[in-house]
Design an enzyme around this catalytic site. Structure first.
Site, PDB file in Angstrom:
ATOM      1  N   HIS A  87       0.851  -1.189   0.000  1.00  0.00           N
ATOM      2  CA  HIS A  87       0.000   0.000   0.000  1.00  0.00           C
ATOM      3  C   HIS A  87       0.884   1.235   0.000  1.00  0.00           C
ATOM      4  CE1 HIS A  87      -3.742   2.233   1.807  1.00  0.00           C
ATOM      5  NE2 HIS A  87      -3.252   2.809   0.727  1.00  0.00           N
ATOM      6  N   GLU A 145       0.285   8.113  -3.643  1.00  0.00           N
ATOM      7  CA  GLU A 145       1.141   7.736  -2.515  1.00  0.00           C
ATOM      8  C   GLU A 145       2.337   8.671  -2.395  1.00  0.00           C
ATOM      9  OE1 GLU A 145       0.704   5.346  -0.039  1.00  0.00           O
ATOM     10  OE2 GLU A 145      -1.305   5.466  -0.886  1.00  0.00           O
ATOM     11  N   HIS A 149       2.038  11.233   0.777  1.00  0.00           N
ATOM     12  CA  HIS A 149       2.916  10.789   1.867  1.00  0.00           C
ATOM     13  C   HIS A 149       4.394  11.050   1.597  1.00  0.00           C
ATOM     14  CE1 HIS A 149      -0.654   8.885   3.449  1.00  0.00           C
ATOM     15  NE2 HIS A 149      -0.800   8.192   2.332  1.00  0.00           N
TER      16      HIS A 149
END
Length: 405
Positions: A87, A145, A149
């Protein structure tokens, strides 16, 4: 140049790093060209400094609590049938709060092209098998992603890279690091070695699962379930030095995740046209249709929710979800989220309310007291924010969908 980094899987005893003799050390293979940080790894690990660290290129802060997150997607399936999938790698703050979308100017697109151009085609090939979106939108998932992040790592600031580094080199290093770390965490193998394999009939206790994982690594991860089915795991780390080439120190998860203490199912992967099998290794924005551990909340008309629970067209906040689709609480970096006098709010003084989620086609809709209807007095634009009310009694009605991050 080729470089290697060591992953030390240790334990966290109280608030101090445990110097466990049973720590599991894994040397990364020199598989990819890597950017060297020039940072020492002999100093304190992130979140464990006793004095203020001034070199943010060599000490990860404030996001020094790292989560390597994996999915076990079963219907539809993603990735090989004998591997979990990636993930992401998320930099939470040391107190468990978090920030996101820290530098929109570095929200790179065409991640595949970026990796290929900078000599990381092997990383890309691995990602195409083990870091895949449940709806087939891999590029969108990877871009999300990184921008959500990856841009929040202090040690990946462009100014921390060697002079002359190509644009986007820090993003390339991010994806290389996530892949390498993931390869040291073969969750399927850890469980299989303890006799725990996917089954349509068996159930397990939480302690059985976590004991098997701790026996393999020395630490206890957080396990998340969709209802009674296991579907996600979070491995926690601190880091010494830079994310470019530092030392990851594994720690116990600060919370146990959403799985109940017993009756946990570990179903086999199904619903895939031709699931593959791999001899090693193991991710989607939406998981297996269950409740994600983190995500953004989007309005059906425009925009979505900010950290305070308001409706806006600005950059959406990341929400944490704890529980199952039938009953969960949620929070943002500002605090718990709750409904009072019909209005949604999130903050340090807010009493947490219980929410649920309802599948509607490809969407996972937020619900309160069984209703997916929400409304506001006006539609936001620019910097304006609108209060979100439960029910459809206000002039602008919409639904809110949860999208995993």
């Amino acid at each position: 140049m080729l470089a290697s980094a060591t992953v030390i899987l240790g334990a966290l005893a109280g608030s101090a790093l445990a110097a466990s003799s049973s720590a599991r050390s894994v040397e990364y293979n020199d598989l990819f060209k890597r950017v060297s940080s020039g940072c020492s790894t002999s100093g304190p690990a992130s979140c464990h400094n006793t004095t203020r660290q001034t070199d943010s290129c060599c000490f990860e802060a404030p996001g020094g609590l790292l989560l390597q997150t994996q999915f076990w997607d079963t219907d539809p399936s993603t990735g090989p049938s004998n591997s979990w999938t990636i993930h992401g790698l998320w930099p939470d703050n040391c107190d468990g709060t978090f920030t996101e979308n820290c530098d929109p100017s570095r929200a790179y697109t065409d991640i595949a092209g970026l990796l290929t151009a900078q000599g990381a085609s092997d990383t890309l090939s691995y990602m195409q098998e083990f870091w895949v979106d449940i709806n087939g939108q891999n590029e969108k998932f990877w871009e999300h992603e990184w921008s959500t992040h990856g841009t929040c790592y202090s040690t990946l600031e462009p100014s921390c890279l060697p002079s002359g580094s190509a644009k986007g080199a820090e993003a390339v290093s991010f994806f290389q690091t996530v892949v390498k770390l993931f390869k040291t965490l073969p969750t399927y193998e850890f469980l299989s070695d303890a006799g725990i394999t996917p089954s349509t009939s068996k159930t397990y206790t939480l302690s059985t699962l976590t004991s098997a994982l701790k026996a393999a690594t020395g630490v206890t991860p957080a396990l998340n379930c969709d209802g009674s089915s296991l579907n996600a795991i979070e491995w926690y780390f601190n880091i010494k030095g830079s994310l470019l080439d530092g030392t990851f120190v594994a720690i116990d998860a600060p919370s146990k995740g959403s799985c109940s203490s017993s009756g946990i199912k570990y179903p086999p992967k199904s619903g895939s046209a031709s699931p593959t099998t791999t001899s090693g290794g193991s991710s989607p924005t939406g998981g297996s249709g269950g409740l994600p551990s983190k995500g953004t909340i989007h309005a059906s008309t425009t925009g979505g929710l900010l950290t305070g629970g308001t409706w806006s067209t600005q950059t959406l906040a990341t929400y944490k979800f704890s529980g199952t689709t039938s009953s969960f609480t949620m929070s943002t970096s500002k605090g718990s989220c709750g409904v009072s006098s019909g209005a949604l709010a999130c903050g340090s003084g807010v009493s947490a309310s219980t929410f649920s989620a309802v599948s509607s086609g490809d969407d996972l809709l937020l619900a309160f007291s069984g209703s997916t209807a929400f409304s506001s007095e006006a539609t936001p634009s620019g910097s304006t924010q609108e209060t979100v009310f439960t029910g459809g009694s206000h002039s602008k009605q919409y639904t809110l969908s949860i999208v995993s991050s």
